[in-house]
Design a protein around this motif. Sequence first.
Motif, short mmCIF file in Angstrom:
data_model
loop_
_atom_site.label_atom_id
_atom_site.label_comp_id
_atom_site.label_asym_id
_atom_site.label_seq_id
_atom_site.Cartn_x
_atom_site.Cartn_y
_atom_site.Cartn_z
N GLU A 211 0.60 -1.11 0.18
CA GLU A 211 0.66 0.28 0.15
C GLU A 211 0.83 1.09 0.23
O GLU A 211 0.62 2.38 0.06
N CYS A 212 2.11 1.78 -0.68
CA CYS A 212 3.00 2.15 -0.70
C CYS A 212 2.42 3.46 -1.36
O CYS A 212 2.29 2.68 -2.20
N HIS A 213 3.44 5.12 -1.71
CA HIS A 213 2.23 5.54 -2.76
C HIS A 213 3.25 4.70 -3.80
O HIS A 213 2.88 5.28 -5.00
N ALA A 214 3.81 4.54 -3.89
CA ALA A 214 5.04 3.94 -4.86
C ALA A 214 4.53 2.78 -5.90
O ALA A 214 6.09 1.61 -5.94
N CYS A 215 3.82 1.34 -4.47
CA CYS A 215 3.66 0.44 -4.67
C CYS A 215 2.84 0.38 -6.09
O CYS A 215 2.00 0.42 -5.84
N ALA A 216 3.16 -0.73 -6.76
CA ALA A 216 2.89 -0.32 -8.67
C ALA A 216 2.99 -2.21 -8.61
O ALA A 216 3.21 -2.69 -8.76
N PRO A 217 0.99 -2.89 -9.20
CA PRO A 217 1.08 -3.48 -9.43
C PRO A 217 1.12 -4.13 -11.13
O PRO A 217 1.86 -3.51 -11.32
#
Length: 300
Positions: free
Chosen positions: A129-135
């Motif tokens: 759930e971090c801002h830079a966490c991209a799927p």
Amino acid sequence: MAGPLEKWSWIAGIVSAVFGILAYWKMVRSKEGSRTSQNAGAGSTQIGNNSGTIIIGQTAPPAAPVDIQGKWNDEQAEEIAQAKLFAANWSHTKFEGPLNHDLICASDLIYKDHQSKVLAFKTTPEDFECHACAPWLSFFEFEKVSHGWSLINTEIAVLQRGSWGDFPAAWLSVRVISDQIYGVFLTSGYTAQGFTTQGVTLYARIGDSFREILSLSTSEDDPPEFGGGGWSSTIEIRPAAAGLYDVAVHRKGKTGPEDLRWVEGPHEGKDDVAGDDDRIRPLDVFKFDGRRYVRSHLFQ
């Protein structure tokens, strides 16, 4: 010397004998034809080496196997895709622990000679759930056939996009871009001090890689205190005689033609939108040159 009655009796005897011979010959031929007729079993390739009647029983070849029998089934399609996602090797993604594979959307595609559905998935670890966490994004294309649906294309973990562990369906559009290829349009944007800009990036399977083939700025929106201007775009796919289809980009000002001007978006995207005078072009047509889409002055 024979009398007339004896003569006619003799002639009648000869005629009767001839008819008898003919009848016997016909009966023999009929029996021969009956003996040489053959009734072969289903799928048999036996052919008799005679002049009799030949009857071959042959069934239609079995239909090719499909992944979904009969009508489209959302649950079954998702299960098939999920199974492939769980079986895939995710080591290159650096994700650790159990992974979640969630369906983003399903898109209906109509090609010139067939129909398909593309399922888009996002994959994340738990507590991502971090801002830079991209799927990571994956795509599965099912083609409609006469007796069901067949999985014809699988693209697993080909793109990493999004933030806060999410990639909303509104940011993704799957569209037909050739007679056989679909393209994935991804929307992105940012807002700073009231100024908003958006862009779109197009990805597709070209040769042996799934890669970016077009990137464009699509809108700018100035806050009211700085004039409140801005412009937006719509994208049209134009079928071509061969290869990838053309991409036409139509632009309009927020309040009218006077707003068709470059505000302050990333400079690297300006050339594909505006001229040296910062005026936004109302229409651009992009053609695929074998590597990526380029703006074509000849088609405006």
